[in-house]
Scaffold this motif. Structure first.
Motif, short mmCIF file in Angstrom:
data_model
loop_
_atom_site.label_atom_id
_atom_site.label_comp_id
_atom_site.label_asym_id
_atom_site.label_seq_id
_atom_site.Cartn_x
_atom_site.Cartn_y
_atom_site.Cartn_z
N GLY A 37 37.91 39.32 39.11
CA GLY A 37 36.56 39.80 38.83
C GLY A 37 35.83 40.26 40.07
N HIS A 38 35.99 39.52 41.16
CA HIS A 38 35.26 39.84 42.39
C HIS A 38 35.98 40.87 43.26
CE1 HIS A 38 31.84 37.07 42.15
NE2 HIS A 38 32.67 36.22 41.55
N SER A 43 34.93 43.67 36.93
CA SER A 43 34.83 43.00 35.64
C SER A 43 35.73 43.63 34.58
CB SER A 43 33.37 43.00 35.15
OG SER A 43 32.90 44.32 35.00
N THR A 46 34.37 41.21 27.89
CA THR A 46 34.41 40.44 29.13
C THR A 46 33.84 39.04 28.94
OG1 THR A 46 34.17 42.48 30.42
CG2 THR A 46 33.72 40.41 31.56
N THR A 48 31.60 36.54 37.69
CA THR A 48 31.17 37.94 37.82
C THR A 48 29.75 38.04 38.34
OG1 THR A 48 30.91 40.01 36.58
CG2 THR A 48 30.37 37.97 35.43
N ASN A 81 28.13 40.88 37.26
CA ASN A 81 27.61 41.82 36.26
C ASN A 81 26.46 41.16 35.50
OD1 ASN A 81 27.35 43.13 33.59
ND2 ASN A 81 29.09 44.38 34.29
#
Length: 455
Positions: free
Chosen positions: A44-45, A49, A275, A348, A350
């Motif tokens: 994710g990083h 995402s 997600t 995440t 996001n």
């Protein structure tokens, strides 16, 4: 399995024995779950995402094929535990050889088919739009290692059936630790992206297999098979299949659930909702590790003592396992109800995902304190070789209740209806399991066995 180990399963105090079996299983599941968790955080990083959603699309396909190994392993291990309890070493050896043959034949066939139909399978499991390409990259590479993973999962259950839970724990830890190290090297240092994530996973499968192979050829294992044991024996294959079908059916329903959830959530909320489900799914794998550890520890104890016709110990094992698992499940429930936002931020940055996921997580885990009855009840019937009730109870949560609910409730409650389906199906399946388990205890386990004195 050594005589000492057999005597342990049949004579040690149940509480201490269950802890002895469950702690290594829990640690192994914890490390494996942490691997999945941290792997998702890394992806994710370091990739994005969308990559989390892509891996979530691939998991049900690769897990289903690998679950063939687990199914054959659990089905055969039930036979092995009961055979060792009845002092039938020949049947135990023949069963193990048949497990290896079946695992190789089935998984290699499915991998070939999975690669041939790759462009149709990925969209069917929710790999649409921006998710398709990274999912395809990950899928192809990971699938190469799935037969090795299947053999490892099969071998791991046999190690536990031999009464060697620490070695089973080591087998689960090796791929988990190695995958994280390889993730860091391939994704962060070498910038291989999705290919790096996939190769890290595949190579870690291979390292796990090497350890399990070493265990069975070393002095630690009592199951020393030869080529004659690899020839398929129809009665044994039939028994492995009937019991293993329970686990395989469960994983098939899990894969179907992923397929449906990814598609339903994509239609309701797009990539953000997919997600969110991927993050919640990782927590389902991770947070339940102590409860699943108790379930794994319960299986060989129940199977061995049932095979030895020691029904008093079987009843005590059921009660103790449910008590321990319920306490642990309640602790998991408290943590997830209090810290869902902080947990989501681990995966995440996001903002949409961070905003949506905590509420979903609370709904998904709302009935966690009661699920021990469902897990232990279904595992009991599988441990003692009763395939039909084991299959019924294993499929009840997702197959009979959850899947219909995710079609019905969203009509009235939208995306919230999807998340509400989790606790409702947990409650209904637990009630069903409690009924069947109680009936079994009354009809079978409260009867003292009739010992035939004529050998």
């Amino acid at each position: 399995m050594s005589k000492t180990s057999a005597q342990d399963l049949g004579s040690q105090p149940i509480g201490a024995l269950l802890i002895k079996q469950a702690v290594p299983a829990s640690i192994g599941i914890l490390v494996m779950s942490l691997n999945i968790l941290v792997d998702t955080i890394f992806v994710g990083h370091w990739i994005g995402s969308t990559a989390i959603a892509a891996i979530n699309v691939v998991l049900p396909v690769s897990f289903f094929i690998a679950a063939l190994g687990m199914s054959i392993g659990i089905g055969g291990s039930s036979i092995i535990s009961r055979a060792l309890g009845a002092s039938d070493a020949i049947k135990a050896l023949k069963t193990f050889g048949n497990q290896i043959t079946l695992t190789l034949l089935l998984t290699i066939t499915l991998v070939i088919l999975g690669l041939w139909y790759i462009d149709a399978i990925i969209p069917a499991f929710g790999g649409k739009g921006a998710i398709f390409e990274p999912a395809k990259i990950y899928y192809r590479i990971v699938l190469y290692g799935v037969p090795i993973l299947a053999l490892s999962m099969m071998g791991n259950t046999v190690i536990r059936a031999e009464g060697k839970p620490k070695f089973a724990m080591y087998a689960m830890m090796i791929p988990s630790v190695s995958n994280l190290i390889l993730d860091y090297i391939f994704i962060n240092l070498l910038d291989f992206g999705m290919e790096g994530a996939a190769w890290a996973t595949t190579i870690s499968y291979g390292l796990c297999f090497i350890f399990i192979l070493w265990f069975f050829i070393s002095k630690h294992s009592e199951l020393k098979i030869n080529f004659s044991h690899f020839g398929l024996n129809f009665p044994i294959v039939k028994e492995i299949a009937s019991l293993g079908f329970v686990t395989l059916s469960r994983q098939a329903v899990v894969s179907i659930t992923y397929l449906l959830m990814n598609n339903i959530l994509y239609d309701l909320g797009g990539e953000t909702s997919v997600t969110s489900y991927a993050i919640v799914g990782r927590m389902l794998m991770f947070a339940m590790f102590p409860v699943l550890g108790v379930t794994q520890g319960f299986l060989p104890i129940a199977g061995f003592n049932y095979g030895a016709q020691n029904y008093t110990r079987v009843r005590e094992t059921i009660n103790t396992a449910i008590k321990y698992a319920s306490i642990l499940a309640t602790l998991v429930f408290i943590v997830l109800m209090v810290f869902p936002g902080a947990i989501t931020k681990m995966f995440t940055t996001n903002l949409e995902v961070i905003s949506q996921t905590p509420n979903a997580m609370r709904w998904v885990f709302a009935a966690t304190p009661i699920i021990a009855v469902q897990l232990i009840g279904a595992a009991y019937f599988q441990a003692i070789g009763k395939a039909k009730p084991a299959l019924l109870l294993t499929l009840s949560r997702q197959g009979f209740f959850f899947i219909p609910l995710i079609f019905i409730l969203p009509i009235y409650y939208g995306e919230m209806g999807v998340w509400m389906s989790f606790p409702i199906s947990d409650v209904l399946s637990t009630l069903l399991t409690a009924y069947f388990l109680n009936r079994e205890i009354v009809k079978t386990l409260k009867q003292e066995p009739v010992i035939d004195s004529i050998s």
